[in-house]
Motif scaffolding. Structure first.
Motif, PDB file in Angstrom:
ATOM      1  N   ALA A 167       1.396  -0.057  -5.178  1.00  0.00           N
ATOM      2  CA  ALA A 167       0.281  -1.004  -5.144  1.00  0.00           C
ATOM      3  C   ALA A 167      -0.525  -0.714  -3.879  1.00  0.00           C
ATOM      4  O   ALA A 167       0.029  -0.662  -2.785  1.00  0.00           O
ATOM      5  CB  ALA A 167       0.803  -2.432  -5.136  1.00  0.00           C
ATOM      6  N   ASP A 168      -1.816  -0.511  -4.040  1.00  0.00           N
ATOM      7  CA  ASP A 168      -2.658  -0.173  -2.891  1.00  0.00           C
ATOM      8  C   ASP A 168      -2.786  -1.353  -1.940  1.00  0.00           C
ATOM      9  O   ASP A 168      -2.474  -2.501  -2.291  1.00  0.00           O
ATOM     10  CB  ASP A 168      -4.046   0.263  -3.367  1.00  0.00           C
ATOM     11  CG  ASP A 168      -4.007   1.576  -4.133  1.00  0.00           C
ATOM     12  OD1 ASP A 168      -3.147   2.418  -3.800  1.00  0.00           O
ATOM     13  OD2 ASP A 168      -4.804   1.745  -5.075  1.00  0.00           O
ATOM     14  N   LYS A 169      -3.274  -1.089  -0.734  1.00  0.00           N
ATOM     15  CA  LYS A 169      -3.455  -2.157   0.248  1.00  0.00           C
ATOM     16  C   LYS A 169      -4.384  -3.233  -0.327  1.00  0.00           C
ATOM     17  O   LYS A 169      -5.306  -2.929  -1.104  1.00  0.00           O
ATOM     18  CB  LYS A 169      -4.024  -1.592   1.549  1.00  0.00           C
ATOM     19  CG  LYS A 169      -5.375  -0.903   1.400  1.00  0.00           C
ATOM     20  CD  LYS A 169      -5.776  -0.216   2.682  1.00  0.00           C
ATOM     21  CE  LYS A 169      -7.120   0.519   2.507  1.00  0.00           C
ATOM     22  NZ  LYS A 169      -7.493   1.264   3.730  1.00  0.00           N
ATOM     23  N   PRO A 170      -4.155  -4.489   0.009  1.00  0.00           N
ATOM     24  CA  PRO A 170      -4.940  -5.579  -0.592  1.00  0.00           C
ATOM     25  C   PRO A 170      -6.383  -5.589  -0.094  1.00  0.00           C
ATOM     26  O   PRO A 170      -6.648  -5.368   1.093  1.00  0.00           O
ATOM     27  CB  PRO A 170      -4.194  -6.836  -0.129  1.00  0.00           C
ATOM     28  CG  PRO A 170      -3.509  -6.435   1.130  1.00  0.00           C
ATOM     29  CD  PRO A 170      -3.145  -4.983   0.947  1.00  0.00           C
ATOM     30  N   THR A 171      -7.286  -5.832  -1.015  1.00  0.00           N
ATOM     31  CA  THR A 171      -8.708  -5.905  -0.660  1.00  0.00           C
ATOM     32  C   THR A 171      -9.353  -7.098  -1.342  1.00  0.00           C
ATOM     33  O   THR A 171      -8.871  -7.596  -2.362  1.00  0.00           O
ATOM     34  CB  THR A 171      -9.462  -4.631  -1.078  1.00  0.00           C
ATOM     35  OG1 THR A 171      -9.305  -4.449  -2.491  1.00  0.00           O
ATOM     36  CG2 THR A 171      -8.947  -3.415  -0.338  1.00  0.00           C
ATOM     37  N   GLU A 172     -10.460  -7.543  -0.765  1.00  0.00           N
ATOM     38  CA  GLU A 172     -11.266  -8.611  -1.330  1.00  0.00           C
ATOM     39  C   GLU A 172     -12.720  -8.255  -1.085  1.00  0.00           C
ATOM     40  O   GLU A 172     -13.150  -8.118   0.070  1.00  0.00           O
ATOM     41  CB  GLU A 172     -10.913  -9.953  -0.669  1.00  0.00           C
ATOM     42  CG  GLU A 172     -11.378 -11.163  -1.440  1.00  0.00           C
ATOM     43  CD  GLU A 172     -10.784 -12.442  -0.865  1.00  0.00           C
ATOM     44  OE1 GLU A 172     -10.182 -13.206  -1.632  1.00  0.00           O
ATOM     45  OE2 GLU A 172     -10.921 -12.659   0.358  1.00  0.00           O
ATOM     46  N   TYR A 173     -13.463  -8.037  -2.165  1.00  0.00           N
ATOM     47  CA  TYR A 173     -14.851  -7.564  -2.064  1.00  0.00           C
ATOM     48  C   TYR A 173     -14.933  -6.282  -1.249  1.00  0.00           C
ATOM     49  O   TYR A 173     -15.763  -6.123  -0.347  1.00  0.00           O
ATOM     50  CB  TYR A 173     -15.742  -8.642  -1.450  1.00  0.00           C
ATOM     51  CG  TYR A 173     -15.676  -9.967  -2.168  1.00  0.00           C
ATOM     52  CD1 TYR A 173     -16.145 -10.102  -3.472  1.00  0.00           C
ATOM     53  CD2 TYR A 173     -15.119 -11.086  -1.544  1.00  0.00           C
ATOM     54  CE1 TYR A 173     -16.064 -11.314  -4.146  1.00  0.00           C
ATOM     55  CE2 TYR A 173     -15.037 -12.310  -2.208  1.00  0.00           C
ATOM     56  CZ  TYR A 173     -15.513 -12.401  -3.505  1.00  0.00           C
ATOM     57  OH  TYR A 173     -15.432 -13.611  -4.169  1.00  0.00           O
ATOM     58  N   SER A 174     -13.996  -5.367  -1.540  1.00  0.00           N
ATOM     59  CA  SER A 174     -13.916  -4.037  -0.910  1.00  0.00           C
ATOM     60  C   SER A 174     -13.494  -4.071   0.554  1.00  0.00           C
ATOM     61  O   SER A 174     -13.440  -3.032   1.211  1.00  0.00           O
ATOM     62  CB  SER A 174     -15.270  -3.300  -1.027  1.00  0.00           C
ATOM     63  OG  SER A 174     -15.637  -3.153  -2.387  1.00  0.00           O
ATOM     64  N   ASN A 175     -13.182  -5.239   1.072  1.00  0.00           N
ATOM     65  CA  ASN A 175     -12.714  -5.355   2.460  1.00  0.00           C
ATOM     66  C   ASN A 175     -11.202  -5.567   2.475  1.00  0.00           C
ATOM     67  O   ASN A 175     -10.669  -6.368   1.698  1.00  0.00           O
ATOM     68  CB  ASN A 175     -13.396  -6.529   3.166  1.00  0.00           C
ATOM     69  CG  ASN A 175     -14.894  -6.330   3.284  1.00  0.00           C
ATOM     70  OD1 ASN A 175     -15.355  -5.233   3.611  1.00  0.00           O
ATOM     71  ND2 ASN A 175     -15.662  -7.374   3.016  1.00  0.00           N
ATOM     72  N   LYS A 176     -10.507  -4.862   3.367  1.00  0.00           N
ATOM     73  CA  LYS A 176      -9.056  -4.984   3.452  1.00  0.00           C
ATOM     74  C   LYS A 176      -8.662  -6.380   3.933  1.00  0.00           C
ATOM     75  O   LYS A 176      -9.277  -6.941   4.840  1.00  0.00           O
ATOM     76  CB  LYS A 176      -8.500  -3.938   4.415  1.00  0.00           C
ATOM     77  CG  LYS A 176      -6.974  -3.950   4.519  1.00  0.00           C
ATOM     78  CD  LYS A 176      -6.461  -2.962   5.550  1.00  0.00           C
ATOM     79  CE  LYS A 176      -4.944  -3.047   5.687  1.00  0.00           C
ATOM     80  NZ  LYS A 176      -4.430  -2.194   6.771  1.00  0.00           N
TER      81      LYS A 176
END
Length: 598
Positions: A167-176
């Protein structure tokens, strides 16, 4: 030319090297070993089993070495009998970090251990991906949230081979999103608020009380939001992998045949590992959004044909609904989380996919197998069996500054487990504390922390702790970060080295009233009693306030439900609902084996 007698001959050197070739050792620090194994896992993209081996070996290498060294010291004691000595030698070999001279042998060793463990277990290993930023970090209060490797082990014979996804690092609206940093900050703020209100009996006015309640509610809400982000912004569709096996094996067979028939009819081919993933998607379909189901299917089919994905997604959703309508009992077997130490502060058990699932956690695959072999003779149907639940002990308020808590808990113990013995309102001696851990089946501690301040943890790790241990104090089983470039430490590690089967405790600071309510509800749900009226059917208004009442009054009406659940993990799941605050529910976790009273 003749060789001087004091110089070794080539034959002697070769003989000496051959004699030490099988010695297990680490030539570097545990942290370096951990990082190098994670780096290797990143590189072994064409060999999944080699990746899995590297990830398994990256977990807590220093702790494993400490355990092996302790067993070696115990073996040097003259009073160790032959049976114990043989067991310690075996456990030492299990736990040691071995030189990977032949990686295929190590892989086969892991596979053999997976097949040997109870078929009821599902092991989910969570390993944080290594990043260069961690090498440069000199701030002990800075935490990185990286991609995460999820490795699934189906224990028992004739099961699927282990597999791993990322699972890739978490992002929200392309921001980590720095989830771990947010959780650590929230735990710190929660501690500060509790410390500021410690010892307070009354608020100055109504406004001050409302401000405290709002702060408390805000912390609960923020932690709940963070758990939601863990599931939907980080794990995403892979959260379905956390679901355990159904206790009713007919359901497992029904899922497998249905999915296989669909694939055959649609002329779709998938790898064996992907079949296992699809079965898990069926089990967790009700938790996933439609696009998440399609993402999982796309991974398995290696196709992005929208019509195929949509049709398959609808089939899996329908199959999930059919299971819930056909079968009344959809209870699941235990899941054991193997949690990387840098991920341990996260309340994984509060995710929706695990909320009503019996689940425990351990720091490495090696320790899962070590505890399994230690208690193998007492394990039935995937549970460590407690046969004499009347053999219990407790320590309450040893620091003598939690009077209301002492009144509540002593009143409960006298009512529900009257045959138990214990110490309250004084500090036990070191021998008294150790004796309770080694001579009883169940031990409870109600006080500050975990009691390490009144007991020698060094003497603890020399013993074999046979009791199921419950430490209901603030941060009692927390794993602490000592520095930016060091492995983490916990007093709980001493219980693990002592081969304690199971420890229940808190990840962070909690309030005494909410903890006492949870403790009493949990113990009365799990442990049978001679009491004439079940604890859940009593009016406990005075008890909650700390008013010592020797006689309880039954409530007029109560909800009918199962009064005792012999499985510790399942009883705790049900009991968490009685806690008022989300932070209390999230803090309470189990480390160790599934346990059952019989």
């Amino acid at each position: 030319m003749e060789h001087p007698e004091h110089l070794l001959k080539v034959e002697d050197i070769l003989k000496e090297l051959d004699s030490i070739s099988n010695i297990n050792h680490i030539a570097r620090s545990g942290l370096a070993h951990q990082r190098s194994q994670k780096f290797k896992a990143d590189m072994c993209t064409d060999d999944e089993l080699s990746q899995i081996y590297c990830l398994v070996d990256s977990h807590v290498p220093t702790l494993r070495e400490r355990a092996a060294m302790r067993y070696e010291r115990l073996l040097s004691k003259s009073e160790v009998d032959e049976e114990t000595a043989n067991q310690l030698k075996f456990l030492k070999d299990i736990i040691l970090t071995k030189c990977p001279s032949n990686i295929n042998e190590r892989i086969q060793e892991i596979m053999k251990q997976v097949y040997e463990m109870p078929k009821e277990w599902t092991l989910i290993q969570l390993t944080s991906q290594h990043t260069p930023a961690e090498l440069q970090n000199l701030n002990a209060k800075k935490f990185e949230t990286n991609g995460i490797y999820i490795t699934v082990f189906n224990c028992g014979q004739n099961e699927f081979q282990p597999f791993m996804v990322k699972a890739d690092k978490p992002t929200e609206y392309s921001n980590k999103i720095e989830l771990i940093q947010e959780v650590v900050a929230l735990i710190s703020a929660n501690k500060e608020r509790l410390m500021n209100n410690s010892g307070r009996k009354n608020f100055k006015n109504y406004r001050e009380k409302m401000e405290y309640c709002r702060d408390r509610d805000r912390v609960d809400e923020n932690m709940s939001i963070l758990v939601d982000k863990m599931e939907k912004s980080w794990l995403k569709h892979w959260r379905c992998l956390f679901i355990g096996k159904y206790q009713n094996n007919e359901i497992e067979t029904y899922i497998q045949k249905s999915v296989e028939n669909y694939l055959k009819n649609e002329q779709l081919l998938v790898k064996s590992r992907c079949l296992d993933i699809l079965y898990r998607v069926v089990k967790g379909a009700y938790l996933l959004d439609s696009y998440e189901i399609e993402d999982a299917i796309e991974y398995c089919l290696e196709s992005n044909d929208k019509l195929v994905l949509n049709k398959f997604s609808n089939f899996l959703l329908t199959l999930n609904k059919d299971i819930n309508s056909i079968y009344k009992d959809i209870s699941r077997h235990p899941v054991i989380l193997i949690v990387d130490e840098c991920l341990d502060c996260l309340p994984w058990e509060m995710m929706q996919v695990l909320r009503n699932q019996p689940v425990s956690r351990l720091p490495s695959f090696h320790f899962v197998y070590l505890l399994f072999k230690t208690h193998e003779k007492d394990i039935e149907d995937g549970h460590k069996i407690i046969r004499n639940y009347n053999s219990g002990a407790y320590i309450v308020n040893p620091d003598r500054n939690l009077d209301l808590m002492e009144r509540r808990m002593m009143c409960f113990y006298k009512y529900w487990v009257s045959d138990w013995h214990g110490i309250h309102d004084r500090k036990p001696t070191n021998d008294e504390f150790i004796s309770m851990l080694t001579d009883t089946e169940i031990f409870l501690y109600n006080g500050h922390g975990n009691g390490a301040h009144i007991m020698s943890v060094d003497s603890l790790q020399r013993k074999y702790v046979k009791a199921v241990v419950m430490l209901f104090g603030c941060g009692s089983i927390r794993i602490n970060k000592l520095g930016p470039q060091t492995e983490m430490y916990s007093s709980y590690h001493m219980y693990l080295i002592s081969r304690c089967p199971c420890v229940v405790g808190m990840l962070w600071e909690v309030t005494d009233i909410d903890t006492d309510v949870l403790t009493a509800e949990f113990i009365s749900n799990w442990i049978p009693s001679k009491a004439s009226i079940h604890w859940s059917n009593l009016d406990k208004a005075s008890w909650t306030k700390g008013i010592d009442s020797s006689k309880f009054v039954p409530i007029q009406q109560f909800q009918g439900r199962e009064l005792n659940n012999p499985e510790l993990l399942r009883a705790l799941c049900h009991s968490k609902n009685t806690a008022k605050y989300y932070m209390t529910k999230a803090a309470c976790v189990v480390r160790g084996l599934p346990v059952k009273i019989k």
